[in-house]
Design a protein around this motif. Structure first.
Motif, mmCIF file in Angstrom:
data_model
loop_
_atom_site.group_PDB
_atom_site.id
_atom_site.type_symbol
_atom_site.label_atom_id
_atom_site.label_comp_id
_atom_site.label_asym_id
_atom_site.label_seq_id
_atom_site.Cartn_x
_atom_site.Cartn_y
_atom_site.Cartn_z
ATOM 1 N N THR A 228 38.987 46.011 48.537
ATOM 2 C CA THR A 228 39.760 44.848 48.941
ATOM 3 C C THR A 228 40.645 44.392 47.784
ATOM 4 O O THR A 228 40.432 44.781 46.621
ATOM 5 N N GLU A 229 41.615 43.556 48.087
ATOM 6 C CA GLU A 229 42.487 43.031 47.044
ATOM 7 C C GLU A 229 41.675 42.268 46.002
ATOM 8 O O GLU A 229 41.932 42.369 44.799
ATOM 9 N N ALA A 230 40.707 41.503 46.474
ATOM 10 C CA ALA A 230 39.876 40.739 45.542
ATOM 11 C C ALA A 230 39.077 41.672 44.636
ATOM 12 O O ALA A 230 38.928 41.411 43.435
ATOM 13 N N GLU A 231 38.565 42.758 45.204
ATOM 14 C CA GLU A 231 37.795 43.716 44.398
ATOM 15 C C GLU A 231 38.690 44.417 43.395
ATOM 16 O O GLU A 231 38.280 44.676 42.258
ATOM 17 N N LEU A 232 39.913 44.718 43.790
ATOM 18 C CA LEU A 232 40.849 45.368 42.864
ATOM 19 C C LEU A 232 41.213 44.447 41.707
ATOM 20 O O LEU A 232 41.406 44.901 40.577
ATOM 21 N N ARG A 233 41.300 43.149 41.979
ATOM 22 C CA ARG A 233 41.664 42.190 40.923
ATOM 23 C C ARG A 233 40.491 41.868 40.013
ATOM 24 O O ARG A 233 40.683 41.487 38.857
#
Length: 287
Positions: A228-233
């Motif tokens: 997810t975007e949150a996991e990537l960040r």
């Protein structure tokens, strides 16, 4: 139970802390006291692992075999300012014996607790253990064809075969679930229906994933495109999986609900859409 990458990391830690040094060996708990007395003061030559087994080699060809089991811990403290008194049920303690004295002295020490096995063996007994194990994806001498020879003859589910240490050594519940998902393999598919090309792809993937586990100390199996975007960040993401312990959650790839079922007394996790039930037209297609 720790998986194979954990044992390889532990062997490396013990090797770095003690290899080539005389060590004080004791058993504060008492269950390993007789063997500890035989090893006390001798040089620890090396530590190695195979699958979920750890071997600590001493001079004169004596070997301590350790299997951590479900609850075992082997805490290694390298170049410590102070060797603290043992706490709890310490089966075996190793302390570097040639660290010297004075305010700048540093000594490595390690405490083993809760292991299923901690026993003193001779090389022939070690070989007998190794002979019972399947190939370990983390060992350079591993031969995946040995595992394939067992898999292609078996009607047992591939998910069960992967957990059989005599087929493949070092795979536990996490790697089992994740490797089957990554290759879209029905966990209940009979071993003898698997194609050899699928097995070799799974093996090659295990070699890479488990080596990453040795390097990082965790099991990361999710490809970047499925984060997810949150996991990537996040800089703290760790241990992210596709299906392991994600029962009831949506599949990262297709959105179907991840399922779980007990197989051979262990919880199995899979996605019913990405890993659809295999229906064989001709059992034994091993090409």
């Amino acid at each position: 139970m720790p998986e194979g990458h954990t044992l390889h990391r532990l062997a490396s830690a013990l090797d770095g802390a003690f290899a080539g040094h005389p060590v004080r060996v004791s058993s504060p708990q008492g269950r390993f006291a007789e063997s500890a007395a035989l090893l006390d003061g001798r040089v620890l030559r090396s530590a190695t692992s195979a699958g979920k087994h750890l071997f600590v080699d001493f001079d004169d060809d004596d070997v301590v075999h350790v299997h951590l089991g479900l609850y075992g811990k082997f805490a290694v403290h390298r170049a410590a300012v102070e060797v603290h008194p043992p706490v709890g049920q310490v089966r075996m303690r190793l302390v570097q014996a040639d660290a010297g004295d004075g305010p700048d002295a540093r000594a490595s020490y390690a405490d083993l607790r809760g292991a299923t096995a901690c026993e003193l063996l001779v090389p022939a007994q070690v070989e007998a253990i190794l002979d019972r194990l399947g190939p370990d994806p983390l060992r350079p001498d591993a031969d995946p064809d040995r595992a394939w020879a067992r898999i292609k003859r078996s009607r047992a589910p591939i998910a069960g075969l992967l957990m059989d240490q005599s087929v493949v050594a070092g795979i536990g519940n996490v790697y089992r679930a994740e490797i089957l998902f990554r290759h879209r393999v029905d966990p209940f598919r009979a071993g003898n229906s698997l194609r050899v090309s699928t097995w070799r792809a799974m093996w090659d993937d295990l070699v890479v994933l488990m080596a990453d586990g040795v390097r990082t100390g965790r099991i990361d199996t999710v490809r970047p495109e499925h984060l997810t975007e949150a996991e990537l960040r996040s800089r703290r993401r760790r241990g992210l999986n596709y299906v392991y312990r994600r029962a009831g959650d949506p599949c990262r790839v297709c959105g179907a609900t991840v399922r779980t079922e007990e197989l051979q007394a262990r919880n199995l996790f899979w996605c019913p859409r990405c890993q659809p039930r295999f229906r064989s037209r001709a059992v034994g297609a091993g090409s």
